[in-house]
Design a protein around this motif. Structure first.
Motif, PDB file in Angstrom:
ATOM      1  N   PHE A   1       0.859  -1.188   0.000  1.00 38.61           N
ATOM      2  CA  PHE A   1       0.000   0.000   0.000  1.00 38.61           C
ATOM      3  C   PHE A   1       0.893   1.235   0.000  1.00 38.61           C
ATOM      4  O   PHE A   1       1.823   1.338   0.808  1.00 38.61           O
ATOM      5  CB  PHE A   1      -0.900   0.003   1.241  1.00 38.61           C
ATOM      6  CG  PHE A   1      -1.869  -1.152   1.286  1.00 38.61           C
ATOM      7  CD1 PHE A   1      -3.165  -0.999   0.825  1.00 38.61           C
ATOM      8  CD2 PHE A   1      -1.477  -2.386   1.779  1.00 38.61           C
ATOM      9  CE1 PHE A   1      -4.063  -2.058   0.848  1.00 38.61           C
ATOM     10  CE2 PHE A   1      -2.361  -3.463   1.810  1.00 38.61           C
ATOM     11  CZ  PHE A   1      -3.663  -3.296   1.341  1.00 38.61           C
ATOM     12  N   VAL A   2       0.604   2.163  -0.910  1.00 38.02           N
ATOM     13  CA  VAL A   2       1.507   3.293  -1.150  1.00 38.02           C
ATOM     14  C   VAL A   2       0.725   4.604  -1.194  1.00 38.02           C
ATOM     15  O   VAL A   2      -0.375   4.660  -1.761  1.00 38.02           O
ATOM     16  CB  VAL A   2       2.267   3.092  -2.487  1.00 38.02           C
ATOM     17  CG1 VAL A   2       2.966   4.364  -2.925  1.00 38.02           C
ATOM     18  CG2 VAL A   2       3.269   1.963  -2.372  1.00 38.02           C
ATOM     19  N   GLU A   3       1.309   5.633  -0.607  1.00 35.99           N
ATOM     20  CA  GLU A   3       0.809   6.997  -0.774  1.00 35.99           C
ATOM     21  C   GLU A   3       1.842   7.804  -1.533  1.00 35.99           C
ATOM     22  O   GLU A   3       3.034   7.751  -1.211  1.00 35.99           O
ATOM     23  CB  GLU A   3       0.562   7.653   0.588  1.00 35.99           C
ATOM     24  CG  GLU A   3       0.078   9.103   0.478  1.00 35.99           C
ATOM     25  CD  GLU A   3       0.081   9.822   1.825  1.00 35.99           C
ATOM     26  OE1 GLU A   3      -0.972   9.811   2.481  1.00 35.99           O
ATOM     27  OE2 GLU A   3       1.142  10.371   2.205  1.00 35.99           O
ATOM     28  N   VAL A   4       1.385   8.535  -2.560  1.00 33.85           N
ATOM     29  CA  VAL A   4       2.281   9.430  -3.292  1.00 33.85           C
ATOM     30  C   VAL A   4       1.746  10.847  -3.240  1.00 33.85           C
ATOM     31  O   VAL A   4       0.546  11.081  -3.081  1.00 33.85           O
ATOM     32  CB  VAL A   4       2.458   9.017  -4.775  1.00 33.85           C
ATOM     33  CG1 VAL A   4       3.047   7.632  -4.897  1.00 33.85           C
ATOM     34  CG2 VAL A   4       1.148   9.130  -5.551  1.00 33.85           C
ATOM     35  N   GLU A   5       2.661  11.785  -3.347  1.00 32.66           N
ATOM     36  CA  GLU A   5       2.321  13.179  -3.597  1.00 32.66           C
ATOM     37  C   GLU A   5       2.906  13.559  -4.950  1.00 32.66           C
ATOM     38  O   GLU A   5       4.068  13.255  -5.234  1.00 32.66           O
ATOM     39  CB  GLU A   5       2.912  14.096  -2.522  1.00 32.66           C
ATOM     40  CG  GLU A   5       2.233  14.005  -1.173  1.00 32.66           C
ATOM     41  CD  GLU A   5       2.829  14.967  -0.146  1.00 32.66           C
ATOM     42  OE1 GLU A   5       2.246  15.086   0.937  1.00 32.66           O
ATOM     43  OE2 GLU A   5       3.886  15.578  -0.448  1.00 32.66           O
ATOM     44  N   VAL A   6       2.095  14.213  -5.781  1.00 27.12           N
ATOM     45  CA  VAL A   6       2.548  14.652  -7.096  1.00 27.12           C
ATOM     46  C   VAL A   6       2.373  16.163  -7.184  1.00 27.12           C
ATOM     47  O   VAL A   6       1.256  16.680  -7.030  1.00 27.12           O
ATOM     48  CB  VAL A   6       1.753  13.961  -8.230  1.00 27.12           C
ATOM     49  CG1 VAL A   6       2.304  14.394  -9.589  1.00 27.12           C
ATOM     50  CG2 VAL A   6       1.815  12.449  -8.092  1.00 27.12           C
ATOM     51  N   ASP A   7       3.469  16.864  -7.393  1.00 24.40           N
ATOM     52  CA  ASP A   7       3.403  18.315  -7.538  1.00 24.40           C
ATOM     53  C   ASP A   7       2.640  18.641  -8.825  1.00 24.40           C
ATOM     54  O   ASP A   7       3.040  18.245  -9.914  1.00 24.40           O
ATOM     55  CB  ASP A   7       4.826  18.886  -7.607  1.00 24.40           C
ATOM     56  CG  ASP A   7       4.845  20.399  -7.561  1.00 24.40           C
ATOM     57  OD1 ASP A   7       4.287  21.023  -8.485  1.00 24.40           O
ATOM     58  OD2 ASP A   7       5.429  20.951  -6.611  1.00 24.40           O
ATOM     59  N   GLU A   8       1.537  19.374  -8.685  1.00 24.48           N
ATOM     60  CA  GLU A   8       0.658  19.608  -9.833  1.00 24.48           C
ATOM     61  C   GLU A   8       1.329  20.442 -10.914  1.00 24.48           C
ATOM     62  O   GLU A   8       1.072  20.258 -12.099  1.00 24.48           O
ATOM     63  CB  GLU A   8      -0.636  20.287  -9.367  1.00 24.48           C
ATOM     64  CG  GLU A   8      -1.732  20.258 -10.415  1.00 24.48           C
ATOM     65  CD  GLU A   8      -3.088  20.681  -9.857  1.00 24.48           C
ATOM     66  OE1 GLU A   8      -4.095  20.426 -10.530  1.00 24.48           O
ATOM     67  OE2 GLU A   8      -3.128  21.263  -8.761  1.00 24.48           O
ATOM     68  N   GLN A   9       2.199  21.371 -10.523  1.00 24.95           N
ATOM     69  CA  GLN A   9       2.872  22.213 -11.516  1.00 24.95           C
ATOM     70  C   GLN A   9       4.092  21.534 -12.133  1.00 24.95           C
ATOM     71  O   GLN A   9       4.336  21.626 -13.332  1.00 24.95           O
ATOM     72  CB  GLN A   9       3.330  23.531 -10.868  1.00 24.95           C
ATOM     73  CG  GLN A   9       2.281  24.625 -10.874  1.00 24.95           C
ATOM     74  CD  GLN A   9       1.410  24.558  -9.626  1.00 24.95           C
ATOM     75  OE1 GLN A   9       1.907  24.230  -8.553  1.00 24.95           O
ATOM     76  NE2 GLN A   9       0.137  24.871  -9.765  1.00 24.95           N
TER      77      GLN A   9
END
Length: 746
Positions: free
Chosen positions: A611-619
């Motif tokens: 199980f993984v959580e990611v954050e992706v910078d929208e810009q």
């Protein structure tokens, strides 16, 4: 009297850890002997063709340069073109360094400069003049994919089974299903890059006898290779490898520095060290780039109805390297209609080589990403979809699993991760200017056992010494084998010594495939049991023995003593038994073989859920894995600390595979362009955040006598698809090419 603590199950720190972190441990390139010479390899700069001119005169004129070996002056050799010349050889004809003027791939070794120092040998290599006639070549898998063919069958197929036969009517079932998903997946070339460079120190003992310090995952495999290639007696070749600074599969097969070091030592009758530099580490073996196509279908209740998985991998023109890529989906999901296909494309490259979870990490990326897409298609939670398609049996072979606690992996992993807090819609979760995504995936890896042998000796001072030729590539083998031996004889850990990494010791296969603990650990256990029987037999015959009327089941071994189970006041110490044996050590040697009659009715596998959580910078499109949990069912865990380290290492490599790691090739040159650790990107500390491991309790009385399954590979296989699925949940973009770079998310 209070019983001593059992060692199995204890989180014991690595017994050799202090030696490694203080620099005391000696690796294969650290052995200095009088008169040691140094070899530096010359590599081809073209991809395919012939050497037309070789001039070594300028190099040999330099004082301190002893010899320059090429195909023109190498000694004649007893070349063996047989599978068993190397335990890990795929079908075909193995690469033979300096055989002739033919160039088969870019970076091929074409010469060896031997000198009195490494720096002098390296300088001499720049003075050797080489002219070549180039030929047309092809190294682009995608361009040549239409030429894919079925792999040849060889001995390796025993551990790398071909895809299962088709089942049902795939095309009809797929077309008639209301939910259909089809996709193409690709990952590029990867190279192993362990911290320790490949090095071999060959000590010339005289009379054709050699002691070889080699970076290897199998001392006996290197011994077998050297003996066969050079026509030497096995007993005259000793290979020692007590410490290995990482390998990940790169040292399963003997690499060319071993051949060149031995050749030079035999010819010059001097000891020779050959070390490859970092750039040369890219000139043998790699995880092959692979094209995959999947077509999965389901009914609207989420039940998978049909699965088609095609994989096209890369191989050399001289060997058929294969991986198990497409078999896993049907081992996990019981679809009634399946079509699994695996093909190879011959290219002008060196043969690929097993790289941690070979085929598994490749195949599970496509399988679990396709399952994720199917979940969105049917509007069913990805975890729930897998539970709907859960099976206790391996339907691909119509056999039950010896044990399978994957359901608990799903449930325990989801609970600790907080999966229930996931908002189902893509792009629906945010944290400031970051898109947040949750992804999950299933992992599976085979749980194999091979034959192995071990000696167990009670020494004259009452200590236990256990011997095996097995290596320890940094996985904690030394520690867990010591724990197994200590418990078997009821001794304290400090009274047990496990000696390993030496071809003179009892047989052990190559270390890989997550089968070392089940294989060598089982041998240690049966040797210990045999030694107990022998000790008890001597104790029964001692004068006024308290065990004269007892049998083995009525005694217990603890604290280096044998106790009568019914009356703990009656006992005899191991030292007293040694004394009764005339003060001589007591030794047994036992071979352990898998219980095939017991095992053949079952499939055996390790399972996991990531199980993984990611954050992706929208810009900027930059991806960060902020936290991840892997829940693992791997039978009995001998050492939770070293096992956890294995899983964490696999998870980090999963992050690397998904987001960083790739060897870039210029197809016009047929050459890898980023042959260094500056441009071959791997994670750094700042890339790794909150990682957690859960070991789910699993009891397996079939897989082996210890009830253990390996943990070396299972930590990696589920991570890349879990990350890819989390990125889709965060962004709504499905990226099927690994590694996933920020530019594809802009």
């Amino acid at each position: 009297m209070e019983a001593s603590q059992k060692q199995v199950g204890q989180p014991l720190s690595r017994l050799e850890g202090q030696l490694k972190v203080t620099g005391t441990a000696k690796y294969s390139g650290d052995y200095q002997v009088p008169g040691l010479l140094y070899g530096y390899v010359i590599n081809s700069t073209i991809t395919k063709g012939k050497i037309t001119r070789l001039d070594t005169g300028r190099a040999k004129a330099v004082p301190g340069i002893v010899e320059v070996f090429t195909y023109e002056n190498r000694p004649s050799l007893a070349w063996f073109d047989l599978q068993y010349a190397d335990m890990d050889a795929p079908p075909g004809s193995p690469f033979r360094p300096l055989q002739d003027e033919e160039i088969l791939y870019n970076g091929q070794p074409i010469g060896l400069v031997v000198a009195e120092s490494f720096e002098l040998a390296r300088y001499g290599a720049t003075l050797v003049e080489v002219e070549c006639e180039e030929e047309a070549f092809e190294t682009d898998l995608r361009k040549e994919a239409s030429k894919a063919r079925s792999p040849k069958i060889g001995m390796a197929t025993m551990l790398k089974p071909l895809p299962p036969r088709p089942k049902g009517k795939f095309e009809k079932a797929y077309q008639e299903s209301p939910a259909q998903v089809s996709a193409e997946y690709y990952h590029g070339t990867e190279h192993h890059n362990p911290l320790e460079l490949f090095a071999t120190t060959t000590i010339y003992e005289g009379d054709g006898k050699l002691t070889i310090y080699d970076k290897t995952q199998g001392t006996i495999n290197s011994q077998l290779y050297v003996s066969n290639i050079f026509g030497l007696k096995y007993k005259d070749v000793r290979v020692i490898s007590p410490y290995v600074g990482g390998a990940f599969g790169s040292a399963l097969r003997p690499q060319y520095q071993l051949f060149l070091s031995v050749m030079a030592a035999l010819e010059l009758k001097q000891s020779v060290l050959v070390t490859l530099d970092r750039q040369q580490m890219f000139t043998f073996g790699h995880r092959p780039p692979t094209i995959q196509q999947t077509r999965f279908s389901a009914d609207m209740d989420g039940k998978v109805t049909a699965m088609n998985h095609l994989a096209i991998g890369e191989t050399s023109r001289f060997e058929d390297y294969t991986e198990v890529v497409v078999n896993w989906s049907h081992m996990l999901y019981p679809a009634a209609n399946t079509l699994m296909q695996y093909k190879l494309v011959e290219l002008d490259v060196y043969s690929p080589l097993d790289m941690r979870s070979p085929g598994g990490s490749t195949g599970m990326h496509a399988i679990e990403s396709t399952m994720d897409e199917l979940a969105y298609k049917t509007k069913i939670d990805p975890l729930q979809l897998r539970l709907i398609n859960y099976s206790e049996d391996d339907v691909s072979l119509n056999r039950p699993y010896s044990s399978k606690e994957l359901r608990q992996c799903y449930l325990q992993g989801a609970e600790r991760f907080g999966w229930d807090k996931r908002s189902p819609e893509p792009r629906s979760m945010r944290r400031g200017n970051k898109l947040v995504g949750y992804g999950m995936a299933t992992g599976i890896w085979e749980a194999n056992q091979l034959p192995a042998k071990a000696d167990a000796i009670l020494t004259t001072d009452g200590k236990l010494r256990v011997n095996s030729a097995v290596t320890d590539i940094g996985t904690g083998t030394l520690t867990v084998m010591t724990q197994i031996a200590a418990d078997e004889l009821g001794m304290k850990i400090e009274d047990v010594e496990f000696l390993y990494g030496d071809s003179k010791k009892p047989f052990a296969p190559i270390q890989g495939g997550s089968f070392t603990v089940s294989t060598v650990g089982s041998a240690v256990k049966v040797a210990g049991a045999a030694l107990k029987k022998k000790l008890f037999s001597i104790a029964k015959k001692m004068k006024d023995s308290v065990f004269s009327k007892a049998d083995l089941k009525e005694v217990v071994f603890e604290d280096s003593r044998i106790f009568l189970r019914s009356d703990r006041s009656k006992s005899v110490s191991f030292l007293e038994i040694i004394e009764a044996n005339g003060g001589k050590p007591i030794k047994v040697s036992k071979f352990s073989v898998p219980s095939l009659l017991k095992q053949k009715k079952y499939s055996r596998a390790t399972h996991s859920a990531a199980f993984v959580e990611v954050e992706v910078d929208e810009q900027l499109g930059i991806v960060n894995v902020t936290r991840a949990i892997t829940a693992v069912a791997a039978g009995k865990i001998i050492n939770p600390k070293t096992a956890r380290s294995q899983i964490l290492g696999g998870m980090i490599w999963g992050i690397s595979k998904a987001l960083r790691e790739e060897t870039i090739q210029d197809f016009n040159l047929g050459k890898y362009m980023n042959q260094n650790l500056a441009e071959y990107h791997i994670p750094v500390h700042a890339d790794i955040h909150e990682l957690d491991v859960i070991f789910v309790e699993e009891n397996d009385e079939i897989v082996n006598a210890l009830g253990v399954k390996g943990v070396g590979e299972i930590g990696l296989v589920a991570m890349p698809p879990a990350i890819a699925n989390a990125i889709y949940h965060a962004t709504g973009k499905r990226i099927n090419q690994l590694p996933i770079h920020f530019d594809s998310l802009l």
